[in-house]
Every structure is written in structure tokens, then in C-alpha cells.
Design a protein around this motif. Structure first.
Motif, PDB file in Angstrom:
ATOM      1  N   TYR A  51     -11.517   3.127   2.289  1.00  0.00           N
ATOM      2  CA  TYR A  51     -10.873   2.682   1.134  1.00  0.00           C
ATOM      3  C   TYR A  51      -9.571   2.882   0.058  1.00  0.00           C
ATOM      4  CZ  TYR A  51     -12.155  -0.215  -2.809  1.00  0.00           C
ATOM      5  OH  TYR A  51     -11.994  -0.781  -4.227  1.00  0.00           O
ATOM      6  N   GLU A  52      -9.804   3.815  -0.396  1.00  0.00           N
ATOM      7  CA  GLU A  52      -9.041   4.744  -1.270  1.00  0.00           C
ATOM      8  C   GLU A  52      -7.748   4.774  -1.153  1.00  0.00           C
ATOM      9  OE1 GLU A  52      -7.137   6.757  -5.001  1.00  0.00           O
ATOM     10  OE2 GLU A  52      -9.697   6.118  -4.779  1.00  0.00           O
ATOM     11  N   LYS A  53      -7.470   5.603   0.124  1.00  0.00           N
ATOM     12  CA  LYS A  53      -6.064   5.305   1.323  1.00  0.00           C
ATOM     13  C   LYS A  53      -5.272   3.774   1.102  1.00  0.00           C
ATOM     14  CE  LYS A  53      -3.496   7.221   5.115  1.00  0.00           C
ATOM     15  NZ  LYS A  53      -3.576   7.894   6.419  1.00  0.00           N
ATOM     16  N   GLY A  54      -5.686   2.730   1.816  1.00  0.00           N
ATOM     17  CA  GLY A  54      -5.555   1.660   2.111  1.00  0.00           C
ATOM     18  C   GLY A  54      -5.542   1.082   0.635  1.00  0.00           C
ATOM     19  N   LEU A  55      -6.662   0.780  -0.474  1.00  0.00           N
ATOM     20  CA  LEU A  55      -5.437   1.052  -1.432  1.00  0.00           C
ATOM     21  C   LEU A  55      -4.003   1.501  -2.373  1.00  0.00           C
ATOM     22  CD1 LEU A  55      -6.359  -0.058  -4.779  1.00  0.00           C
ATOM     23  CD2 LEU A  55      -8.083   1.583  -5.344  1.00  0.00           C
ATOM     24  N   GLU A  56      -4.775   2.748  -2.084  1.00  0.00           N
ATOM     25  CA  GLU A  56      -2.770   3.342  -2.292  1.00  0.00           C
ATOM     26  C   GLU A  56      -1.473   2.796  -1.698  1.00  0.00           C
ATOM     27  OE1 GLU A  56      -1.077   7.987  -1.933  1.00  0.00           O
ATOM     28  OE2 GLU A  56      -3.231   7.804  -1.948  1.00  0.00           O
ATOM     29  N   LEU A  57      -2.061   2.708  -0.825  1.00  0.00           N
ATOM     30  CA  LEU A  57      -0.674   2.295  -0.108  1.00  0.00           C
ATOM     31  C   LEU A  57      -0.677   1.427  -0.266  1.00  0.00           C
ATOM     32  CD1 LEU A  57      -1.617   3.705   3.712  1.00  0.00           C
ATOM     33  CD2 LEU A  57       0.084   4.430   2.448  1.00  0.00           C
ATOM     34  N   VAL A  58      -1.392   0.077  -0.359  1.00  0.00           N
ATOM     35  CA  VAL A  58      -1.334  -1.499  -1.130  1.00  0.00           C
ATOM     36  C   VAL A  58      -0.260  -1.267  -1.835  1.00  0.00           C
ATOM     37  CG1 VAL A  58      -2.376  -3.409  -1.686  1.00  0.00           C
ATOM     38  CG2 VAL A  58      -2.801  -2.403   0.433  1.00  0.00           C
ATOM     39  N   GLY A  59      -0.718  -0.388  -2.932  1.00  0.00           N
ATOM     40  CA  GLY A  59      -0.006  -0.071  -4.255  1.00  0.00           C
ATOM     41  C   GLY A  59       1.400   0.636  -4.146  1.00  0.00           C
ATOM     42  N   LYS A  60       2.133   0.725  -3.779  1.00  0.00           N
ATOM     43  CA  LYS A  60       2.557   1.668  -2.808  1.00  0.00           C
ATOM     44  C   LYS A  60       4.070   0.865  -2.075  1.00  0.00           C
ATOM     45  CE  LYS A  60       1.701   7.151  -2.883  1.00  0.00           C
ATOM     46  NZ  LYS A  60       1.749   8.196  -2.252  1.00  0.00           N
ATOM     47  N   ASN A  61       3.418   0.228  -1.647  1.00  0.00           N
ATOM     48  CA  ASN A  61       4.018  -0.826  -0.787  1.00  0.00           C
ATOM     49  C   ASN A  61       4.446  -2.255  -1.476  1.00  0.00           C
ATOM     50  OD1 ASN A  61       5.461   0.755   1.618  1.00  0.00           O
ATOM     51  ND2 ASN A  61       3.378   0.750   1.597  1.00  0.00           N
ATOM     52  N   ASP A  62       4.999  -3.983  -0.794  1.00  0.00           N
ATOM     53  CA  ASP A  62       5.285  -4.699  -1.795  1.00  0.00           C
ATOM     54  C   ASP A  62       4.406  -5.369  -1.383  1.00  0.00           C
ATOM     55  OD1 ASP A  62       5.503  -4.681   1.353  1.00  0.00           O
ATOM     56  OD2 ASP A  62       7.300  -5.791   1.145  1.00  0.00           O
ATOM     57  N   CYS A  63       3.221  -5.126  -0.349  1.00  0.00           N
ATOM     58  CA  CYS A  63       2.072  -6.484  -0.371  1.00  0.00           C
ATOM     59  C   CYS A  63       1.525  -6.744  -0.956  1.00  0.00           C
ATOM     60  CB  CYS A  63       0.927  -4.810   0.177  1.00  0.00           C
ATOM     61  SG  CYS A  63       0.842  -3.977   1.434  1.00  0.00           S
ATOM     62  N   LEU A  64       1.796  -6.446  -2.331  1.00  0.00           N
ATOM     63  CA  LEU A  64       1.111  -7.413  -3.689  1.00  0.00           C
ATOM     64  C   LEU A  64       2.468  -8.440  -4.289  1.00  0.00           C
ATOM     65  CD1 LEU A  64      -0.890  -4.709  -5.708  1.00  0.00           C
ATOM     66  CD2 LEU A  64      -1.758  -6.349  -4.338  1.00  0.00           C
ATOM     67  N   SER A 119       3.529   3.931   9.906  1.00  0.00           N
ATOM     68  CA  SER A 119       3.375   4.488  10.783  1.00  0.00           C
ATOM     69  C   SER A 119       1.562   3.278  11.012  1.00  0.00           C
ATOM     70  CB  SER A 119       2.456   5.339   9.694  1.00  0.00           C
ATOM     71  OG  SER A 119       1.468   5.831   9.236  1.00  0.00           O
ATOM     72  N   LYS A 120       1.327   3.244  12.035  1.00  0.00           N
ATOM     73  CA  LYS A 120       0.200   2.326  12.214  1.00  0.00           C
ATOM     74  C   LYS A 120      -0.809   3.002  11.434  1.00  0.00           C
ATOM     75  CE  LYS A 120      -2.222   0.022  15.336  1.00  0.00           C
ATOM     76  NZ  LYS A 120      -2.451  -1.243  15.890  1.00  0.00           N
ATOM     77  N   GLU A 121      -0.948   4.525  11.079  1.00  0.00           N
ATOM     78  CA  GLU A 121      -2.373   5.150  10.704  1.00  0.00           C
ATOM     79  C   GLU A 121      -2.465   3.824   9.334  1.00  0.00           C
ATOM     80  OE1 GLU A 121      -3.385   9.068   8.990  1.00  0.00           O
ATOM     81  OE2 GLU A 121      -2.377   9.067  10.636  1.00  0.00           O
ATOM     82  N   ASP A 122      -1.041   4.638   8.340  1.00  0.00           N
ATOM     83  CA  ASP A 122      -0.968   4.284   7.628  1.00  0.00           C
ATOM     84  C   ASP A 122      -1.536   2.466   7.757  1.00  0.00           C
ATOM     85  OD1 ASP A 122      -0.461   6.029   6.025  1.00  0.00           O
ATOM     86  OD2 ASP A 122       1.369   5.716   5.956  1.00  0.00           O
ATOM     87  N   ALA A 123      -0.986   1.586   9.017  1.00  0.00           N
ATOM     88  CA  ALA A 123      -1.200  -0.004   8.564  1.00  0.00           C
ATOM     89  C   ALA A 123      -2.580  -0.484   8.882  1.00  0.00           C
ATOM     90  CB  ALA A 123      -0.171  -0.485   9.842  1.00  0.00           C
TER      91      ALA A 123
END
Length: 135
Positions: A51-64, A119-123
Motif C-alpha cells: 500500500y505505502e510503496k504503491g501510494l508513493e509510486l502513484v504520487g511520484k509518477n504521472d498516474c494522477l 520496473s515490473k516490481e514498481d508496476a
């Protein structure tokens, strides 16, 4: 969780600014959005370590830029994605590949932009975060 939806929904202006230029302002905005989302979230699913890692990655990338938590935008709402797909290893693999390679047709005519530098791990962590939003 509702406050998280509101914060991320109104964060669109900051996201538009983060698409251009570079530098430290982008990092500060990303950290600010992530901190606000965490602060406003009623609770984080403790059973989901991604959850925490996914939330961080969504915030860092252009997802939103294209997705919002609880309402459709250019792309589907994360809550709609979570409602549509079961949280299974096969679905996580399929959706994480779609995040990396892009795709079209499942949610309308607008294609999802590929993210080949992820990376696949981040996705996978990002997809697990989105699927954790299932109500």
C-alpha cells in the motif's frame, strides 16, 4: 478514505504543473501530495504491505494526471478499476504489464500511455495499491 479521494481530486492543478519543467519544485509537489494523501487517509490497509510503496509510486509518477481515485477522468477511476478486477496474481500480472506497455479498449477509446521506464516490481506495487481501494 473519502478525504484521500477529495485531496487527490483537487490535486489536479499541482499535477498539471508537475508535467512541465523539472527541478526541485516537482519533487516538493510530489512529496506534498503524498504527505497530504497519507495524512487525510482514514486508515491504510495494514494487511497490504505494498500500500505505502504503491501510494508513493502513484504520487511520484504521472498516474494522477489521467486517473483520479473516485471519479473518471481521462482514464478510469482507481475505485472502478478495483471494483472491476479481482485481486489475484494473474490480474496483478496483467494490469502491471498494461501499466508498463500501455493499452486501449478496456475502458473506452483513450489509450493508456505506456510507462516503459517503470520496473515490473514498481508496476506490481502500484497495481496492488489500486486494487486495495476496493470497497
Amino acid at each position: 478514505m473519502k478525504k484521500l479521494f477529495i485531496i487527490l481530486s483537487f490535486g489536479g492543478l499541482g499535477l498539471l504543473a508537475s508535467c512541465g519543467g523539472g527541478g526541485n519544485d516537482k519533487n516538493a509537489e510530489t512529496e506534498s501530495r503524498k504527505d497530504e494523501a497519507k495524512e487525510e487517509a482514514k486508515e491504510e490497509p495494514a494487511e497490504n504491505p505494498d500500500y505505502e510503496k504503491g501510494l508513493e509510486l502513484v504520487g511520484k509518477n504521472d498516474c494522477l494526471t489521467c486517473h483520479k481515485i473516485n471519479e473518471a477522468s481521462t482514464g478510469p477511476a482507481y475505485s472502478a478499476v478495483a471494483a472491476k478486477y479481482p485481486n489475484t496474481p494473474q490480474v496483478i500480472d496483467t494490469l502491471s504489464n498494461k501499466v508498463i506497455k500501455g493499452g486501449a479498449g478496456n475502458w473506452g477509446v483513450v489509450p493508456m500511455t505506456p510507462h516503459p521506464n517503470l520496473s515490473k516490481e514498481d508496476a506490481v506495487a502500484m497495481v496492488k495499491y489500486v486494487l486495495s481501494l476496493k470497497k
